[in-house]
Scaffold this active site. Structure first.
Site, PDB file in Angstrom:
ATOM      1  N   THR A  64       0.900  -1.154   0.000  1.00 43.63           N
ATOM      2  CA  THR A  64       0.000   0.000   0.000  1.00 43.63           C
ATOM      3  C   THR A  64       0.938   1.203   0.000  1.00 43.63           C
ATOM      4  O   THR A  64       2.151   1.036   0.041  1.00 43.63           O
ATOM      5  CB  THR A  64      -0.873  -0.033   1.292  1.00 43.63           C
ATOM      6  OG1 THR A  64      -1.682  -1.209   1.268  1.00 43.63           O
ATOM      7  CG2 THR A  64      -1.778   1.144   1.437  1.00 43.63           C
ATOM      8  N   SER A 122      -6.945  -3.035   6.840  1.00 46.31           N
ATOM      9  CA  SER A 122      -6.199  -2.577   8.016  1.00 46.31           C
ATOM     10  C   SER A 122      -5.680  -1.159   7.852  1.00 46.31           C
ATOM     11  O   SER A 122      -4.966  -0.666   8.732  1.00 46.31           O
ATOM     12  CB  SER A 122      -5.016  -3.518   8.286  1.00 46.31           C
ATOM     13  OG  SER A 122      -5.472  -4.783   8.674  1.00 46.31           O
TER      14      SER A 122
END
Length: 620
Positions: free
Chosen positions: A427, A494
């Protein structure tokens, strides 16, 4: 007393770190208007732009993993744009220079502090499953398919949310048109960026996958070879895509020619005829893209040491899990004067373990699951879980979840335990602030490094494999799993973009990549800065631990190689394994004298890039 003491220590430590440092965009920063196509660049060029991990000054700040991207955001701020404008420009540039981590083929979460109203708002731009998806999406003959098979496939591709996120936030809070903000990224894609060792190594790790898709191989393996460090990597297809979106708006991603190309690519992945890889098709349709929408929703909020900590509500598990862990730690004095490093790490690890046990049982897409957000974030529930922690012993994982709907009555362990399911670890995160005091924490992704590995032909961007964040099957059939696939469902994330306020004004913003390790990275950085008194850049650089309700806790080399510390923790029952790198955070901080501080990694992922508009000492 504890809070003010740590703040004072932190301020003087920050002053010592940044007193002689000031970084800003170079004179070669991207311009805001799209430029004509330049003459071809040579195969090799100048070294990668210099990355500076910390900068302080006035006028606003940007921190990202990439110097070109940070410079794009700084140029927007310099020309009168606000933090939202700068965040979109930075994110678009990251889609060029960090295409294996993020881009318009993915999604993310946007947290925004509005200085005028002193409120925090969020946008959920998470990818969604096709409307045809059900719990058996990743099952074959009743059993889960291999993760690698799902990872490199059309089956793992969700409807992208990033372009819609940009449209939403600019419409609500931006001041510049999308075409202007895409200009620096468009120019960067057309002219090329300098390949560094991180980009080359990430390409090498995906080389076998990329070679199986001709469009991906042509783009990222120029001449059939790995890109050379120091060479220019160009993406003219993405430049044209950005130009098209800037001219006509992001609707083309959801209803126009680009949408049709996405659907065609997912439903019939363009695989090399000689490839031996089994590449499954997905069931994404034009209707799935037309129906996609971002969600504007309230942030999570907890109080920690007199500060207000805001995060992302479900479908992300970041806000609830970071928030619960902080609540568990609230009643422990974690300052260096009161708690040794071993005691601090023990408490941090156990709080993480407990919060992940509760996350696994309770957090999923709230459109499909009854997620007890209020209960998970209540101090009463945290206290009922905190009492499980002992100073002389370690909790056994997988730990059973508590019930936030019934937080009373002893130490709240109840129900049956289930291990934490796998989550990809790539990410990117950016943070932005402007001269008016607005702040953005924005985490965006295409999931695995390189996403699905599938490039949309002629469009220059990789598609995500975000649906692999769903549980393929329940980790424990006896325990309800809120993260199974469903029609139009958002997979649990998350991602933990976080903004911390003091007396209603921004103190800092923070976030990180890293899959499920994002949560522990943000938690450890927050406690390292707020409780341990580390300057923000040092809290980001500190060696990390990550416990996610597993039998072992992962340690970076800086902790793994500290033999006396490990001996002390292992003596009470901790079990460790080595993880070479956990997360790659960036943050911005408002200093007491009104300056902005931008902070990024010193080494992880090749180091990050922190910039301010007017460095300390400059005029203005």
């Amino acid at each position: 007393m504890r809070r003010s003491t740590v703040r004072m220590l932190s301020f003087w430590a920050v002053a010592a770190v940044v007193g002689s440092v000031g970084a800003t965009a170079s004179s070669a920063a991207p311009v805001l208007a799209p430029a004509p196509a330049p003459a071809p660049a040579p195969a090799t060029s100048s070294p990668p732009p210099v990355k500076t991990p910390v900068a302080t000054g006035y006028g606003g700040a940007i921190a990202s993993v990439d110097a070109d991207a940070s410079a794009a955001g700084i140029e927007v701020l310099r020309r009168g744009g606000n933090a939202v404008d700068a965040a979109v420009a930075t994110a678009a540039a990251l889609g060029v220079t960090e295409p294996y981590s993020a881009g318009i083929g993915g999604g993310g979460y946007f947290v925004y502090y509005d200085a005028k109203s002193r409120t925090v708002r969020t946008v959920d731009g998470r990818e969604t499953a096709p409307l045809s998806a059900d719990k058996s999406l990743f099952l074959e003959n009743g059993k889960p398919i291999a993760f690698d098979e799902a990872m490199t496939s059309g089956l793992g591709v969700g409807t992208p949310g990033t372009p819609a996120t940009w449209d939403t936030v600019l419409g609500a809070w931006g001041t510049k048109p999308l075409r202007t903000l895409l200009g620096p990224a468009e120019k960067l894609a057309r002219d090329g960026f300098t390949v560094d060792s991180t980009f080359r190594s990430q390409t090498a790790a995906n080389e076998a996958r990329f070679r199986d898709f001709p469009d991906t191989a042509e783009l990222f393996l120029p001449g059939g070879k790995l890109p050379v460090v120091g060479s220019r990597m160009k993406n003219p297809d993405l430049a044209r895509t950005y130009e098209k979106l800037g001219r006509g708006g992001v609707g083309d991603m959801y209803r126009g020619d680009i949408a049709r190309d996405i659907v065609r690519t997912v439903r019939k992945p363009p695989v090399d005829p000689d490839a031996t890889r089994k590449v499954r098709a997905g069931d994404l349709t034009a209707k799935d893209l037309r129906k996609y929408g971002t969600l504007s929703q309230a942030p999570t909020k907890i109080s920690y040491q007199g500060l207000d900590v805001y995060g992302m509500a479900p479908s992300s598990s970041g806000g609830t899990t970071v928030g619960e862990a902080l609540n568990i730690l609230e009643r422990t004095d974690l300052s260096p004067e009161a708690t040794s490093q071993a005691q601090y790490l023990h408490r941090f690890i156990e709080a993480s373990r407990i919060a992940f046990a509760d996350r696994g049982r309770w957090v999923g897409d709230p459109a499909f699951e009854d997620v007890p957000v209020k209960g998970l974030l209540s101090q009463r529930f945290a206290d009922s879980r905190e009492c499980l922690i002992r100073d002389d012993a370690v909790l056994k994982s997988p730990l059973a979840p508590g019930d936030p709907r019934k937080p009373g009555g002893g130490c709240g362990a109840g129900g049956k335990a289930a291990p934490t399911t796998y989550e990809g670890e790539n990410t990117t995160h950016l943070t932005a602030a402007d001269k008016w005091g607005n702040v953005v924490a924005y985490t965006l992704t295409i999931e695995s490094t390189g996403g699905s590995g599938i490039t949309v032909p002629g469009r220059g961007f990789l598609l995500n494999n975000e649906l692999t964040d769903f549980s393929f099957a329940p980790a424990n059939p006896a325990v309800h799993d809120p993260n199974l696939p469903g029609p139009g469902k958002r997979p649990r994330s998350s991602m933990s973009p976080t903004i911390v306020l003091e007396d209603g004004r921004p103190l800092l913003a923070l976030g990180s990549p890293g899959g499920a390790t994002i949560i522990t990275t943000v938690l450890q950085t927050l406690t390292g800065h707020l409780d341990r008194g580390l300057p923000l850049v040092d809290a980001i650089a500190a060696p990390r631990a990550s416990q996610r309700n597993a039998a072992t806790t992962e340690l970076e080399p800086g902790l793994w190689n500290n033999r006396p510390l490990r001996d002390e923790l292992e003596a009470i029952g901790h079990v460790f394994k080595l993880n070479p790198e956990i997360g790659a955070a960036t943050g911005v901080q408002r200093l007491p004298d009104g300056r902005w501080l931008a902070a990024a990694e010193r080494q992880r992922r090749g180091g990050g890039s922190a910039m301010v508009v007017t460095p300390t000492g400059a005029a203005g």
